[in-house]
Structure formats: C-alpha cells, structure tokens
Design a protein around this motif. Structure first.
Motif, PDB file in Angstrom:
ATOM      1  N   PRO A 195       0.813  -1.224   0.000  1.00 43.15           N
ATOM      2  CA  PRO A 195       0.000   0.000   0.000  1.00 43.15           C
ATOM      3  C   PRO A 195       0.843   1.269   0.000  1.00 43.15           C
ATOM      4  O   PRO A 195       0.507   2.242  -0.673  1.00 43.15           O
ATOM      5  N   GLY A 196       1.956   1.264   0.773  1.00 43.15           N
ATOM      6  CA  GLY A 196       2.799   2.455   0.812  1.00 43.15           C
ATOM      7  C   GLY A 196       3.432   2.779  -0.520  1.00 43.15           C
ATOM      8  O   GLY A 196       3.617   3.941  -0.867  1.00 43.15           O
ATOM      9  N   ARG A 197       3.753   1.775  -1.299  1.00 41.13           N
ATOM     10  CA  ARG A 197       4.351   2.018  -2.614  1.00 41.13           C
ATOM     11  C   ARG A 197       3.317   2.544  -3.605  1.00 41.13           C
ATOM     12  O   ARG A 197       3.661   3.255  -4.560  1.00 41.13           O
ATOM     13  N   ARG A 198       2.055   2.193  -3.400  1.00 40.42           N
ATOM     14  CA  ARG A 198       1.024   2.647  -4.337  1.00 40.42           C
ATOM     15  C   ARG A 198       0.607   4.089  -4.087  1.00 40.42           C
ATOM     16  O   ARG A 198      -0.063   4.694  -4.926  1.00 40.42           O
ATOM     17  N   GLY A 201       3.961   8.927  -5.092  1.00 43.82           N
ATOM     18  CA  GLY A 201       5.288   9.322  -4.654  1.00 43.82           C
ATOM     19  C   GLY A 201       5.903   8.376  -3.650  1.00 43.82           C
ATOM     20  O   GLY A 201       7.079   8.516  -3.323  1.00 43.82           O
ATOM     21  N   GLY A 202       5.149   7.407  -3.147  1.00 49.06           N
ATOM     22  CA  GLY A 202       5.687   6.496  -2.130  1.00 49.06           C
ATOM     23  C   GLY A 202       5.631   7.122  -0.755  1.00 49.06           C
ATOM     24  O   GLY A 202       6.045   8.258  -0.554  1.00 49.06           O
ATOM     25  N   ILE A 203       5.113   6.372   0.202  1.00 51.27           N
ATOM     26  CA  ILE A 203       4.902   6.942   1.530  1.00 51.27           C
ATOM     27  C   ILE A 203       6.098   6.776   2.449  1.00 51.27           C
ATOM     28  O   ILE A 203       6.213   7.447   3.460  1.00 51.27           O
ATOM     29  N   LEU A 204       7.016   5.866   2.097  1.00 46.88           N
ATOM     30  CA  LEU A 204       8.224   5.640   2.889  1.00 46.88           C
ATOM     31  C   LEU A 204       9.452   5.867   2.027  1.00 46.88           C
ATOM     32  O   LEU A 204       9.481   5.517   0.839  1.00 46.88           O
ATOM     33  N   GLY A 205      10.485   6.435   2.635  1.00 45.30           N
ATOM     34  CA  GLY A 205      11.696   6.742   1.887  1.00 45.30           C
ATOM     35  C   GLY A 205      12.375   5.495   1.341  1.00 45.30           C
ATOM     36  O   GLY A 205      12.644   5.393   0.146  1.00 45.30           O
ATOM     37  N   ASP A 206      12.641   4.515   2.187  1.00 39.63           N
ATOM     38  CA  ASP A 206      13.289   3.267   1.764  1.00 39.63           C
ATOM     39  C   ASP A 206      12.243   2.159   1.822  1.00 39.63           C
ATOM     40  O   ASP A 206      12.132   1.420   2.803  1.00 39.63           O
ATOM     41  N   ALA A 207      11.459   2.056   0.756  1.00 38.31           N
ATOM     42  CA  ALA A 207      10.340   1.111   0.752  1.00 38.31           C
ATOM     43  C   ALA A 207      10.819  -0.332   0.842  1.00 38.31           C
ATOM     44  O   ALA A 207      10.184  -1.153   1.509  1.00 38.31           O
ATOM     45  N   GLU A 208      11.928  -0.650   0.214  1.00 33.26           N
ATOM     46  CA  GLU A 208      12.424  -2.022   0.232  1.00 33.26           C
ATOM     47  C   GLU A 208      12.821  -2.439   1.631  1.00 33.26           C
ATOM     48  O   GLU A 208      12.511  -3.546   2.089  1.00 33.26           O
ATOM     49  N   PHE A 275      -2.864   8.889  -1.686  1.00 35.46           N
ATOM     50  CA  PHE A 275      -1.980  10.036  -1.484  1.00 35.46           C
ATOM     51  C   PHE A 275      -1.733  10.220   0.000  1.00 35.46           C
ATOM     52  O   PHE A 275      -2.436   9.651   0.852  1.00 35.46           O
ATOM     53  N   ALA A 276      -0.740  11.031   0.324  1.00 39.09           N
ATOM     54  CA  ALA A 276      -0.456  11.443   1.704  1.00 39.09           C
ATOM     55  C   ALA A 276       0.075  12.867   1.653  1.00 39.09           C
ATOM     56  O   ALA A 276       1.034  13.151   0.934  1.00 39.09           O
ATOM     57  N   ARG A 277      -0.558  13.773   2.396  1.00 39.88           N
ATOM     58  CA  ARG A 277      -0.175  15.177   2.388  1.00 39.88           C
ATOM     59  C   ARG A 277      -0.280  15.754   3.803  1.00 39.88           C
ATOM     60  O   ARG A 277      -1.107  15.316   4.601  1.00 39.88           O
ATOM     61  N   LYS A 278       0.530  16.748   4.082  1.00 46.95           N
ATOM     62  CA  LYS A 278       0.405  17.536   5.308  1.00 46.95           C
ATOM     63  C   LYS A 278      -0.310  18.832   4.966  1.00 46.95           C
ATOM     64  O   LYS A 278      -0.180  19.356   3.846  1.00 46.95           O
TER      65      LYS A 278
END
Length: 427
Positions: A195-198, A201-208, A275-278
């Motif tokens: 889910p974070g990769r979808r 822009g990706g929700i986590l910096g180092d998705a792997e 999406f994820a936004r502040k």
C-alpha cells in the motif's frame, strides 16, 4: 454604626440591581419568542441557530431569557448530544495460552490454544516499531494440522515517519471458535506493490527496507467482543462553505468563507487516488491577515480503505478560512472541495412557562446557571427574529454599570472594616 449603614446600603443596592436586571430586556435590540413543546418537565431547552450566531459573539454570556413577568431566567449553553452506540465494538483480551510459531519468514508468529472454544473476533499486535510494511495471515483449525483461512494477507503497517497512519488491529469477518488459531506475520512477495508504494510518490523513503526488515513484536493478543454500551455522542452539523478559491503549485491553497457558525474541523473531498499530504488551517477576521489555527495530515491508502480526510482545529468562528496543502513536488490533489464541521449547541434552563422571550444583541451579559437541570428538558421552538420595540440601551446600561461600581466599592470598604474589627478583637 458604619458597618450597619454599609449593610443597609448593600441591601438597597441589591434591590436596585434586581430592578435594573428586570429592565435588561430593554437593553437588547433583538428578541425572539420561545414556544414550549410537548412534555411535562420543569426544565426547557432550545437549539442555537444561524440567526443567533450572526448577531452574538459569545452565546454563553450574551443570551438573555425572560419570563412573561419580566423576570430574567438563568440559562446554560452546552454541546448538544444524543445517546448512541459506538461505531465499533470494544475489544477485550481473550487471555488464551500462546506459543511461538517458527517459520521461514523473517518475523515469526504465534499459535493460540483455544481449548475452551471462546469466540475470538480479532487479534491485536503490539510493537514499538515504526515505518514498516508487512502482511498478516490468520488461520484456524481443530488439531494444528488442518487449517482454514480466517484472514488472508491483510496489510500490517506503520507510516508515522510521514503521516500518523498505522494498523495494529485485525477484526475477523466472523467469530472463530476453533481449537487452534495461528497468526503469521509475513513479508510481501517479490514484485508485489505494498500500500505504501502505491501512494503517489511512495509513503516511505526506503520502501524495500520497510518491507524486508525484521520486526520486534512485543505481544500478539487474541481478542473477544466486549459489550457495546451507549455513549453520549456530541452532534455536529455539516456546513458547506462558499466555493473555495483554489491555487495549485507546490502547495494547494483553498480559501473560502464559512458564515457565522462555530467550526471545529474540515473534511476534504477529492477525486485523487492514494496520497499522503500535510496541511495547515488558517483563519481570518477580514480576509486579509490570516492566523495559523492547526496542522494536520490527509491521506488515502490502499484504494481509500485506510483514510483520513479530516482536519481538526480548536473551535473558532472566523468568517474566512484557508487550507494550505503541501504537495512537496507531487501532483496536486484533484477536484478538491471542503465541508465544515460545526458543533451543535443548545441552551437549557429551569422554567416551564409556555411562552418565553429571548433577547440579545446588546452589551449586557445574561445570568448563567452553575449546573444545568438534571431532568430531561422540554424542547422549545424559536420564533423569527424581530426588533425589540422597547429597546432603550442608554438608560439601562449606565444604571447597571454605576450600581455595580457602587456595590463593589462598598464591599471593599466593608471587608476592610471587618478585618480591622477582627484585629482589634485580637488585641
């Protein structure tokens, strides 16, 4: 002798203050009639509406209620609430014996021994880890060899490094009473999009790393449904503000008017996918200078299955608001619209008269009751606003202010005299 004279003057001033209080009705430019509804209670209640918010800045202090004989009736303003069941059933620990379950996955799971056949409805995973993505599978069976799937590859994640989104509770479609319950925490299979990769822009910096890392699990609990008990649910109205003026770029800015209502939150609607936004909410009294009210986070994850599109803020009554959404180099959110959440207030009082008069708009302050009536109040209907034909602000305001000053001065003098008398007795 002087003390007795002061006491007599205080008594007379109190009488005059009462007379001035009875004449407070003529200090208010607007009045509305309250008509009692059906019921036999000795207390009443009416709901505050747009007309009152338009005229009054502080409804807790600036609403005055009068009986037919001119007597002012104390009232209290409170949040309106209804008794309702919570949206989710509370979870209680089932206290089942558990043992570690080792597998080829980097993070192990547990086996629960449900010899008593308890109706397990969920599991709860406790961990202090942050910024991860895993999968949870729950299976059940009669003997620990034959299994049926209860939950299949449910997302288990934490994205607090970016937004405060996470999932640690997993409810079953139906209660499970099997002899053995197995919980497995697994990695995403190679090539699978978490889910974070979808998220745009990706929700986590180092998705792997977030997907493959080993987690430290503090405890996994099997849970039962607790009893749903009614709670007081505070009411809110959904108010559609004026069409927002939108400006896109590295930030999306929504500027709009919201009328006289109190506001404690905004809900965003958008046609954008994950999406994820502040975001930050601002308020303004004149539409020119804005002050910062609150910061928040907006997100939609896994096709909107996990989402937060609400921005909470301290209750305010600004005519103008602005929401600034930070895109941070990503595509702006599409087709944004806003709904304001306005808390509903009501005024309660201890009176049973069939007709009452509500007055407001002046600079006088009403009498508040310390504690609202405990009994169920009868609802009153508010009539239309009309000008007060007896409005004479100059006479009443100056009289009341002067009397308050005189009484205050006499109280100070009386306290000094009593203190001196006490000290002389000591000597």
């Amino acid at each position: 002798m002087l003390t007795r004279a002061l006491l007599a003057m205080l008594f007379m001033s109190g009488c005059l203050l009462g007379a001035a209080g009875r004449d407070e009705l003529s200090a208010q430019p607007y009045v509305r009639t309250l008509t009692r509804g059906e019921g036999s209670g000795a207390a009443g209640v009416f709901r505050l509406d747009r007309e009152l918010y338009r005229r009054v800045d502080d409804c807790r202090r600036e609403l005055l209620l009068f009986a037919p004989d001119g007597r002012e009736i104390p009232l209290a303003v409170r949040r309106a609430a209804v008794e309702a069941l919570p949206s989710e059933t509370p979870l209680l620990p089932a206290k089942l014996p558990a043992r570690r379950y080792d597998s080829t996955d980097p993070t192990a799971g547990v086996l629960f021994d449900n010899a008593g056949g308890k109706p397990v409805t969920a599991i709860r995973i406790r961990t202090a880890e942050r910024d991860f993505e895993k999968l949870v599978r729950v299976e059940a069976g009669p003997d620990g060899k034959n299994w049926r799937t209860v939950l299949d590859a449910e997302p288990f994640f934490d994205y607090s490094g970016t937004v405060e989104a996470g999932r640690r509770e997993f409810r079953f479609p139906a209660a499970v009473s099997d002899r053995v319950i197995r919980v497995r925490i697994m990695d995403y299979p190679g090539g699978a999009a978490s889910p974070g990769r979808r998220v745009n822009g990706g929700i986590l910096g180092d998705a792997e790393f977030a997907v493959r890392r080993r987690l430290r699990i503090d405890r996994i609990e099997a849970c039962l449904d607790g009893e749903k008990l009614p709670v007081a649910e505070e009411l809110s109205e959904r108010v559609r503000p004026s069409s927002p003026e939108k400006a896109d770029g590295d930030t999306t800015v929504l500027t709009f008017e919201c009328g006289p209502y109190p506001v404690n939150g905004f809900e965003l609607e958008t046609s954008s996918g994950d999406f994820a936004r502040k975001a930050t909410v601002y308020g303004s009294s004149d539409g020119g200078k804005y002050i910062r009210l609150a910061d928040g986070e907006l997100y939609s994850i896994d096709g909107g299955r996990f989402r937060r599109l609400r921005l909470d803020l301290p209750e305010s009554r600004f005519p103008f608001y602005r929401i600034v959404i930070r895109n941070e180099g990503l595509a702006p959110l599409e087709n944004c619209s806003v709904t304001a959440l306005s808390p509903v207030y009501e005024a309660v009082f201890g009176d049973a008269s069939p007709l009452l008069t509500l007055a407001y708009g002046g600079d006088s302050h009403g009498v508040s009751i310390a504690k609202p009536p405990a009994e169920a109040p009868v609802r009153y209907a508010l009539g239309p606003e009309r000008p007060n034909p007896d409005w004479h602000p100059e006479k009443v305001n100056w009289m009341r202010r002067g009397l308050v000053l005189v009484v205050g001065a006499m109280l100070v003098v009386l306290c000094v005299l009593l203190w001196r008398g006490y000290k002389s007795i000591e000597k």
